[in-house]
Design a protein around this motif. Structure first.
Motif, PDB file in Angstrom:
ATOM      1  N   VAL A  46      11.849  11.718  -0.324  1.00 21.75           N
ATOM      2  CA  VAL A  46      10.539  11.682  -0.974  1.00 21.75           C
ATOM      3  C   VAL A  46      10.668  10.802  -2.207  1.00 21.75           C
ATOM      4  O   VAL A  46      11.603  10.954  -2.997  1.00 21.75           O
ATOM      5  CB  VAL A  46      10.101  13.103  -1.385  1.00 21.75           C
ATOM      6  CG1 VAL A  46       8.807  13.062  -2.195  1.00 21.75           C
ATOM      7  CG2 VAL A  46       9.943  14.000  -0.164  1.00 21.75           C
ATOM      8  N   ASP A  47       9.718   9.881  -2.381  1.00 17.38           N
ATOM      9  CA  ASP A  47       9.700   9.047  -3.587  1.00 17.38           C
ATOM     10  C   ASP A  47       8.725   9.582  -4.623  1.00 17.38           C
ATOM     11  O   ASP A  47       8.891   9.329  -5.817  1.00 17.38           O
ATOM     12  CB  ASP A  47       9.334   7.606  -3.223  1.00 17.38           C
ATOM     13  CG  ASP A  47      10.402   6.960  -2.342  1.00 17.38           C
ATOM     14  OD1 ASP A  47      11.599   7.260  -2.560  1.00 17.38           O
ATOM     15  OD2 ASP A  47      10.056   6.198  -1.433  1.00 17.38           O
ATOM     16  N   GLY A  48       7.706  10.295  -4.169  1.00 16.37           N
ATOM     17  CA  GLY A  48       6.738  10.841  -5.112  1.00 16.37           C
ATOM     18  C   GLY A  48       5.535  11.407  -4.384  1.00 16.37           C
ATOM     19  O   GLY A  48       5.348  11.158  -3.183  1.00 16.37           O
ATOM     20  N   VAL A  49       4.757  12.170  -5.109  1.00 21.08           N
ATOM     21  CA  VAL A  49       3.555  12.793  -4.557  1.00 21.08           C
ATOM     22  C   VAL A  49       2.414  12.537  -5.522  1.00 21.08           C
ATOM     23  O   VAL A  49       2.592  12.629  -6.744  1.00 21.08           O
ATOM     24  CB  VAL A  49       3.766  14.322  -4.360  1.00 21.08           C
ATOM     25  CG1 VAL A  49       2.460  15.017  -4.036  1.00 21.08           C
ATOM     26  CG2 VAL A  49       4.797  14.583  -3.262  1.00 21.08           C
ATOM     27  N   ALA A  50       1.253  12.193  -4.977  1.00 12.22           N
ATOM     28  CA  ALA A  50       0.045  12.028  -5.794  1.00 12.22           C
ATOM     29  C   ALA A  50      -1.092  12.734  -5.065  1.00 12.22           C
ATOM     30  O   ALA A  50      -1.588  12.225  -4.055  1.00 12.22           O
ATOM     31  CB  ALA A  50      -0.278  10.549  -6.003  1.00 12.22           C
ATOM     32  N   ARG A  68       0.826  -1.205   0.000  1.00 10.74           N
ATOM     33  CA  ARG A  68       0.000   0.000   0.000  1.00 10.74           C
ATOM     34  C   ARG A  68       0.861   1.257   0.000  1.00 10.74           C
ATOM     35  O   ARG A  68       0.349   2.356  -0.077  1.00 10.74           O
ATOM     36  CB  ARG A  68      -0.954  -0.034   1.186  1.00 10.74           C
ATOM     37  CG  ARG A  68      -1.986  -1.147   1.016  1.00 10.74           C
ATOM     38  CD  ARG A  68      -2.788  -1.367   2.266  1.00 10.74           C
ATOM     39  NE  ARG A  68      -3.764  -0.316   2.459  1.00 10.74           N
ATOM     40  CZ  ARG A  68      -4.447  -0.149   3.592  1.00 10.74           C
ATOM     41  NH1 ARG A  68      -4.235  -0.943   4.604  1.00 10.74           N
ATOM     42  NH2 ARG A  68      -5.317   0.818   3.700  1.00 10.74           N
ATOM     43  N   THR A  69       2.172   1.111   0.112  1.00 12.59           N
ATOM     44  CA  THR A  69       3.043   2.271  -0.042  1.00 12.59           C
ATOM     45  C   THR A  69       3.727   2.273  -1.406  1.00 12.59           C
ATOM     46  O   THR A  69       4.630   3.075  -1.631  1.00 12.59           O
ATOM     47  CB  THR A  69       4.104   2.324   1.072  1.00 12.59           C
ATOM     48  OG1 THR A  69       4.763   1.055   1.112  1.00 12.59           O
ATOM     49  CG2 THR A  69       3.498   2.614   2.417  1.00 12.59           C
ATOM     50  N   ASP A  70       3.320   1.376  -2.296  1.00 11.50           N
ATOM     51  CA  ASP A  70       3.852   1.422  -3.668  1.00 11.50           C
ATOM     52  C   ASP A  70       3.398   2.713  -4.340  1.00 11.50           C
ATOM     53  O   ASP A  70       2.244   3.130  -4.188  1.00 11.50           O
ATOM     54  CB  ASP A  70       3.318   0.240  -4.489  1.00 11.50           C
ATOM     55  CG  ASP A  70       4.115  -1.037  -4.240  1.00 11.50           C
ATOM     56  OD1 ASP A  70       5.250  -0.938  -3.740  1.00 11.50           O
ATOM     57  OD2 ASP A  70       3.589  -2.124  -4.546  1.00 11.50           O
ATOM     58  N   LEU A  71       4.306   3.317  -5.118  1.00 17.43           N
ATOM     59  CA  LEU A  71       3.945   4.548  -5.820  1.00 17.43           C
ATOM     60  C   LEU A  71       2.855   4.257  -6.837  1.00 17.43           C
ATOM     61  O   LEU A  71       3.007   3.344  -7.651  1.00 17.43           O
ATOM     62  CB  LEU A  71       5.155   5.072  -6.595  1.00 17.43           C
ATOM     63  CG  LEU A  71       6.122   6.020  -5.920  1.00 17.43           C
ATOM     64  CD1 LEU A  71       7.206   6.429  -6.913  1.00 17.43           C
ATOM     65  CD2 LEU A  71       5.413   7.242  -5.378  1.00 17.43           C
ATOM     66  N   GLU A  83      20.447  17.998  -0.140  1.00 13.69           N
ATOM     67  CA  GLU A  83      20.487  18.842  -1.350  1.00 13.69           C
ATOM     68  C   GLU A  83      19.176  18.790  -2.126  1.00 13.69           C
ATOM     69  O   GLU A  83      18.804  19.733  -2.810  1.00 13.69           O
ATOM     70  CB  GLU A  83      21.599  18.341  -2.285  1.00 13.69           C
ATOM     71  CG  GLU A  83      23.001  18.367  -1.697  1.00 13.69           C
ATOM     72  CD  GLU A  83      23.605  19.755  -1.795  1.00 13.69           C
ATOM     73  OE1 GLU A  83      23.171  20.525  -2.662  1.00 13.69           O
ATOM     74  OE2 GLU A  83      24.500  20.043  -0.967  1.00 13.69           O
ATOM     75  N   GLY A  84      18.508  17.643  -2.049  1.00 14.23           N
ATOM     76  CA  GLY A  84      17.278  17.474  -2.823  1.00 14.23           C
ATOM     77  C   GLY A  84      16.092  17.293  -1.900  1.00 14.23           C
ATOM     78  O   GLY A  84      15.929  18.034  -0.928  1.00 14.23           O
ATOM     79  N   LEU A  85      15.285  16.295  -2.214  1.00 15.05           N
ATOM     80  CA  LEU A  85      14.109  16.008  -1.386  1.00 15.05           C
ATOM     81  C   LEU A  85      14.489  14.941  -0.370  1.00 15.05           C
ATOM     82  O   LEU A  85      13.916  13.845  -0.333  1.00 15.05           O
ATOM     83  CB  LEU A  85      12.947  15.530  -2.256  1.00 15.05           C
ATOM     84  CG  LEU A  85      12.482  16.491  -3.342  1.00 15.05           C
ATOM     85  CD1 LEU A  85      11.347  15.879  -4.148  1.00 15.05           C
ATOM     86  CD2 LEU A  85      12.045  17.810  -2.731  1.00 15.05           C
TER      87      LEU A  85
END
Ligand code: PKZ
Length: 192
Positions: free
Chosen positions: A124-128, A5-8, A54-56
């Motif tokens: 962070v891996d992604g945002v939806a 359920r944490t798959d992008l 440096e990034g997310l």
């Protein structure tokens, strides 16, 4: 194959680093002075000091003490999960999303002895939409040390009403008297 359920999800995007995010190398302010994970005013807390990458991404060190034991001389798994929850949740500082944990998955790969330093890393891996997907690890002894704990999490962005509706009035009143007890993430203001 198992779908976690944490798959992008396919619609997830990789956001920009927010212009108001803390500078790379800067220590993040605690989001709440009494937070178990990061609050300097929380005597029972983990006192994580979290640094922007440096990034997310973020990093932190967690000094494992005798107060954190589960088995004799070994860290309690729930505390390690708490440390991961905290650093992953603070990724909202980088994206300027005020988030709460909806799901946290943790793999414990190695025992963590009392007296060790656990070097935490999170990204962070992604945002939806309102959902922020993140992952991280805790390395024993050094940032490139063996992985003792891995975590993946889904955070959901919430507004100020999440806290004002559900929080205990005593603590909310204390914040109204002294707004410096919290650090705002995102664009909400404390004026309920
Ligand atoms: C006074 C001011 C103080 C301010 C101070 C600042 C604080 C700023 C925080 C800083 C960082 C803290 C670092 C530690 C972080 C914690 O430890 S937070 C504490 C632990 N977490 C909680 O207490 C959260 C409890 N849960 C909830 O309140 C609600 O379930 C949630 C998470 C807000 C979601 O409820 P909702 O807003 O009604 O949204 P809902 O439609 O149910 O879910 C949204 C989406 O997420 C998905 N979803 C929700 N839960 C799950 C799940 N478990 N698995 C998979 N998907 C899920 C839904 O399917 C939905 O997906 P879509 O349909 O959009 O595709």
């Amino acid at each position: 194959m198992t779908a976690f359920r944490t798959d992008l999800p396919p619609e997830a995007t990789y956001p920009e680093r927010h212009p108001d995010a803390p500078e790379p190398g800067a220590e993040l302010p605690p989001h709440y002075v009494s937070c178990f994970g990061c609050g300097p005013g929380q005597p029972h807390g983990l006192h994580l000091r979290i640094v922007a990458g440096e990034g997310l991404d973020l990093s932190a060190t967690f000094e494992v003490t005798a107060d954190h034991q589960g088995a004799p001389g070994l860290a309690h798994g729930g505390l390690l999960a708490s440390a991961m929850d905290e650093i992953l949740g603070q990724l909202g500082h980088i994206t300027r999303m005020s988030c709460v944990t909806a799901r946290l998955e943790t793999d414990f790969r190695r025992p963590v002895p009392v007296g060790s330093t656990l070097c935490l890393a999170a990204r962070v891996d992604g945002v939806a939409g309102r959902k922020l997907y993140a992952s991280g690890e805790g390395h024993l002894g050094a940032p490139d040390g063996p992985v003792a704990v891995r975590a993946r999490a889904l955070f959901v962005q919430v507004g100020l009403e999440h806290f004002t509706t559900h929080g205990r009035p005593d603590e909310l009143d204390a914040i109204r008297r002294d707004p410096s007890m919290i650090t705002h993430i995102g664009d909400y203001t404390l004026n309920p």
